[in-house]
Write an enzyme that holds these catalytic residues in place. Sequence first.
Site, mmCIF file in Angstrom:
data_model
loop_
_atom_site.group_PDB
_atom_site.id
_atom_site.type_symbol
_atom_site.label_atom_id
_atom_site.label_comp_id
_atom_site.label_asym_id
_atom_site.label_seq_id
_atom_site.Cartn_x
_atom_site.Cartn_y
_atom_site.Cartn_z
ATOM 1 N N LYS A 65 -0.948 8.721 -12.082
ATOM 2 C CA LYS A 65 -0.148 9.402 -11.048
ATOM 3 C C LYS A 65 -1.017 10.358 -10.244
ATOM 4 C CE LYS A 65 4.056 9.162 -13.895
ATOM 5 N NZ LYS A 65 4.798 9.894 -14.944
ATOM 6 N N GLU A 95 7.187 5.410 -3.772
ATOM 7 C CA GLU A 95 7.683 6.751 -4.123
ATOM 8 C C GLU A 95 8.003 6.854 -5.615
ATOM 9 O OE1 GLU A 95 8.502 9.714 -1.869
ATOM 10 O OE2 GLU A 95 8.047 10.218 -3.943
ATOM 11 N N LYS A 147 2.851 2.794 -11.378
ATOM 12 C CA LYS A 147 1.668 3.650 -11.142
ATOM 13 C C LYS A 147 0.396 3.036 -11.693
ATOM 14 C CE LYS A 147 4.051 4.720 -14.147
ATOM 15 N NZ LYS A 147 5.289 5.180 -14.713
ATOM 16 N N GLY A 155 9.254 9.936 -10.595
ATOM 17 C CA GLY A 155 10.620 9.394 -10.498
ATOM 18 C C GLY A 155 11.344 9.769 -9.227
HETATM 19 N N1 HSE Z 1 6.560 8.066 -19.564
HETATM 20 C C1 HSE Z 1 6.578 8.755 -18.314
HETATM 21 C C2 HSE Z 1 6.918 10.203 -18.535
HETATM 22 C C3 HSE Z 1 7.557 8.197 -17.320
HETATM 23 O O1 HSE Z 1 7.130 10.617 -19.676
HETATM 24 O O2 HSE Z 1 6.950 10.940 -17.570
HETATM 25 C C4 HSE Z 1 7.014 7.090 -16.531
HETATM 26 O O3 HSE Z 1 5.827 7.448 -15.890
#
Ligand code: HSE
Length: 422
Positions: A205, A129, A105, A134
């Site tokens: 994100k 994606e 990202k 995730g």
């Molecule tokens: N560190 C991130 C989280 C996961 O805690 O969601 C990867 O983006």
Amino acid sequence: METIRIGFLGCGNIGCGVYRLLQTHGEAMRANEGVAFDIGAILVRDVAKKRSWAIPASLLTDRAEDVLDNPDIAIVMEFMGGEQPAASYMIRALKAGKSIVTANKMALATHWDEIVSAARESGAGLYYEASVCGAIPIIRAINDSLQANRVTSLMGIINGTTNYILSRMSSEGADYARVLADAQRLGLAEPDPTADVEGYDAAYKLSILSTLAFHRHVPVDCVYREGITGISAIDVACGKEFGLTLKLLAVAKEENGVIQARVHPTFVPDHHPLASVSDAFNAVYVNGDACGEMMFYGRGAGDMPTASALVSDLIKAAKAKRHELPAVHSAAERMADDWTCVHFVRMMAKDEPGVLSKVAGQFADEGVSIASMVQKGRCNSDGRVQLVFLTHRASERSIRSALARIDGDLASELHIIRVENE
Ligand code: HSE
């Protein structure tokens, strides 16, 4: 059936997860999807390092050109993480006509224009994606399933680490520092937790999600960002008294052609679907003018959930007759520098007659209407007491102006948290 040769950039836990899925589900992919893969080379920093899954040493290399300049490799899977060299490697591969499947990202959000242009110019595929939430198929949903909608808003819990911390602060009444230390011990927070707890990860994100949802580029530096480091157990407890649950929300809305994109601690009503998303889970709540409200929920991080999204993209890239790129028509011309919502305002006020009316007067002078107020606990040794206000909907700017007018002698430690109640 043609076997497609692929290369990996990186092979940490996520890369090992992808390797594992290709081994364990390879036969099913051939039978169900009609695709077969063969790994040509895996770029790693240290070929001698012990990995979480047995990878044949013959595949490992520390020379990027073994992947990027290998004419037999058609698809490059990137999970090195970080901005560079990942972004340059992806651009180089795309320019050479190799499709990219990435979970990155940060590289994607910070180099969006260059990466998308490289894909557009060569016609190679760009699949990401796994970069947002995730295993949750939120990119696919926005790009491939909600095209008949104008997305009006989306709100997401898109960082698992901060959701874990806030969930435990809420269920145990615990302090931020103690829960963070536990999360670090359990491997749920990094030794340097800045990217998660200061909201950078969620901002990358949100830049990607809002760009796709509104079809206009929302650069990451236009995303307002505030993390959870200033949140205390008292905020969480006071919110509960108002029937509110605290989350680190990523919020994107389009109103009259103006886009707002912001990441900050946010209260949602206890009955809101996002309030029940606990621990390290992620969820994105989308509002479209035809579909109405819907929520996507699942695991937003971890090697196998991320590998699930990566391998799904790999199959999509392999089966594509022509690679599609999202329709992003232009950069967002207008990003909101102000927004309207309910605000939770907490302060330490002098416990003397007339103080409450003076504070309320400053809100009134800025056109901010107070919906409710509670006084928490007893006077401290400085003769101050905790006051918490919940306003009616008001602009961020007017709340800030009202707070700026409050004399420090009257009330100090002024603190605001936004409330999204729609
Ligand atoms: N560190 C991130 C989280 C996961 O805690 O969601 C990867 O983006």
